[in-house]
Enzyme design. Structure first.
Site, PDB file in Angstrom:
ATOM      1  N   GLY A   1       0.810  -1.213   0.000  1.00 23.17           N
ATOM      2  CA  GLY A   1       0.000   0.000   0.000  1.00 23.17           C
ATOM      3  C   GLY A   1       0.840   1.258   0.000  1.00 23.17           C
ATOM      4  O   GLY A   1       0.537   2.232  -0.705  1.00 23.17           O
TER       5      GLY A   1
ATOM      6  N   TYR B   1      -6.435 -18.067   5.649  1.00 23.03           N
ATOM      7  CA  TYR B   1      -5.829 -17.060   4.772  1.00 23.03           C
ATOM      8  C   TYR B   1      -6.101 -17.389   3.312  1.00 23.03           C
ATOM      9  O   TYR B   1      -6.509 -16.516   2.527  1.00 23.03           O
ATOM     10  CB  TYR B   1      -4.326 -16.981   5.022  1.00 23.03           C
ATOM     11  CG  TYR B   1      -3.633 -15.943   4.161  1.00 23.03           C
ATOM     12  CD1 TYR B   1      -3.902 -14.588   4.341  1.00 23.03           C
ATOM     13  CD2 TYR B   1      -2.723 -16.308   3.169  1.00 23.03           C
ATOM     14  CE1 TYR B   1      -3.281 -13.626   3.555  1.00 23.03           C
ATOM     15  CE2 TYR B   1      -2.099 -15.362   2.389  1.00 23.03           C
ATOM     16  CZ  TYR B   1      -2.377 -14.018   2.583  1.00 23.03           C
ATOM     17  OH  TYR B   1      -1.774 -13.065   1.798  1.00 23.03           O
TER      18      TYR B   1
END
Length: 315
Positions: free
Chosen positions: A28, A177
């Site tokens: 990010g 996950y």
């Protein structure tokens, strides 16, 4: 044989508004820097404001002209998701690009979100699902909005566990996950299908970073503990850096040539490293029935119904 590498030249994004979740670190952070350098105004949606402020200061040091601002967002809380979405909607602006990047990986022990969802399925999938849906009015204000969802090569190991989505029966750190990242990919593809079907005007794409060394390897499976020197050397040898890891996402989010509903990742062996290229779809991601089931259960769990929101926009 490596697949053909794609051109990751970022077009001018001057005047565009971009929202990046998990913008304070890892992928990010890298994406935010590249997007700001291309002229975009970037909203850095972060869970920890202090870390977000430090990240924003670093980016402004690197690029004094960067247009950046913070948004508080905890994807493990639907209340926070709703508050963050309302803040963006109150701006009255169109969102040109939404990058659903934030996530958590392989939490060792079973944990839950504020609403009681299994933490990885809740944070990695249900939170972004709700956030995207609530932002539909702002996305539709843009002339050609794009939603980019971050998946993982772990999606290949993901299995649909319709009776165990919240680990009600059994918890597996990597199983949860893999399921959450499979859900990210299927959500992106189903969002494109529904956008086409209902004329929402969105382009939805997905990407994965291959084996990229970020703080996910520390905050997730290691519970925040730093790796040993030996472990770090092993990681450095097999994984690529963030500068390379962001390229599939950067292409998916900005390239005029990205295919609606497409999926991108590194082009090297097992898609762990390399230049961005079309990624291989996991078998479980190809089921149209599973896509509809995931969408329906996601709407039920979050209370966010896209068709109702889109109908309100059109009135």
């Amino acid at each position: 044989m490596p697949r053909t590498a794609l051109d990751t030249t970022v077009p001018s994004l001057t005047g565009r508004l971009v929202v990046v979740t998990g913008a304070n670190s890892g992928l990010g952070f890298g994406l935010t820097g590249r997007l700001a350098a291309a002229g975009a105004e970037v909203v850095m949606a972060v869970r920890n404001r202090e870390k977000g402020e430090r990240a924003m200061a670093t980016l402004r040091t690197q690029n004094p002209g960067a247009q950046l601002r913070l948004l508080d967002l905890d994807l493990a809380s639907l209340e926070s998701v709703g508050s963050a979405a309302r803040s963006l909607l109150d701006d009255g602006r169109g969102i040109d690009i939404l990058i659903n990047n934030a996530g958590i990986m392989a939490v060792p022990e079973h944990q839950t979100t504020a609403e009681g969802f299994e933490l990885q399925f809740g944070s990695n999938h249900l939170g972004p699902f709700a956030f995207t849906g609530l932002l539909l009015p702002a996305l539709q204000r843009a002339s050609a909005a794009r939603v980019m969802s971050t998946s993982s090569i772990a999606a290949h190991a993901g299995r649909w566990q319709w009776d165990n989505l919240q680990a009600e029966k059994k918890y597996s750190a990597w199983g949860a996950y893999g399921l959450s990242k499979l859900a990210n990919l299927v959500f992106a593809r189903e969002l494109q299908r529904r956008s086409d079907l209902n004329s929402w005007g969105l382009t939805s794409v997905a990407a994965h970073p291959g084996g990229t060394a970020t703080n996910l390897q520390v905050t997730g499976p290691r519970g925040g503990l730093a790796p040993s020197t030996r472990q770090q050397k092993f990681t450095d040898r097999i994984m690529q850096g963030v500068d390379m890891g962001i390229l599939p996402s950067l292409y998916a989010a900005t390239s005029p040539h990205a295919t609606p509903g497409g999926y991108y990742g590194p082009n090297g062996l097992l898609e762990v490293r390399g230049a961005p290229a079309l990624a291989r779809l996991p078998r479980a991601a190809r089921s149209a029935t599973a896509a509809v089931m995931l969408w329906d259960v996601s709407e039920q769990l979050t209370g966010v119904r896209y068709s109702d929101i889109a109908a309100d926009v059109s009135q």
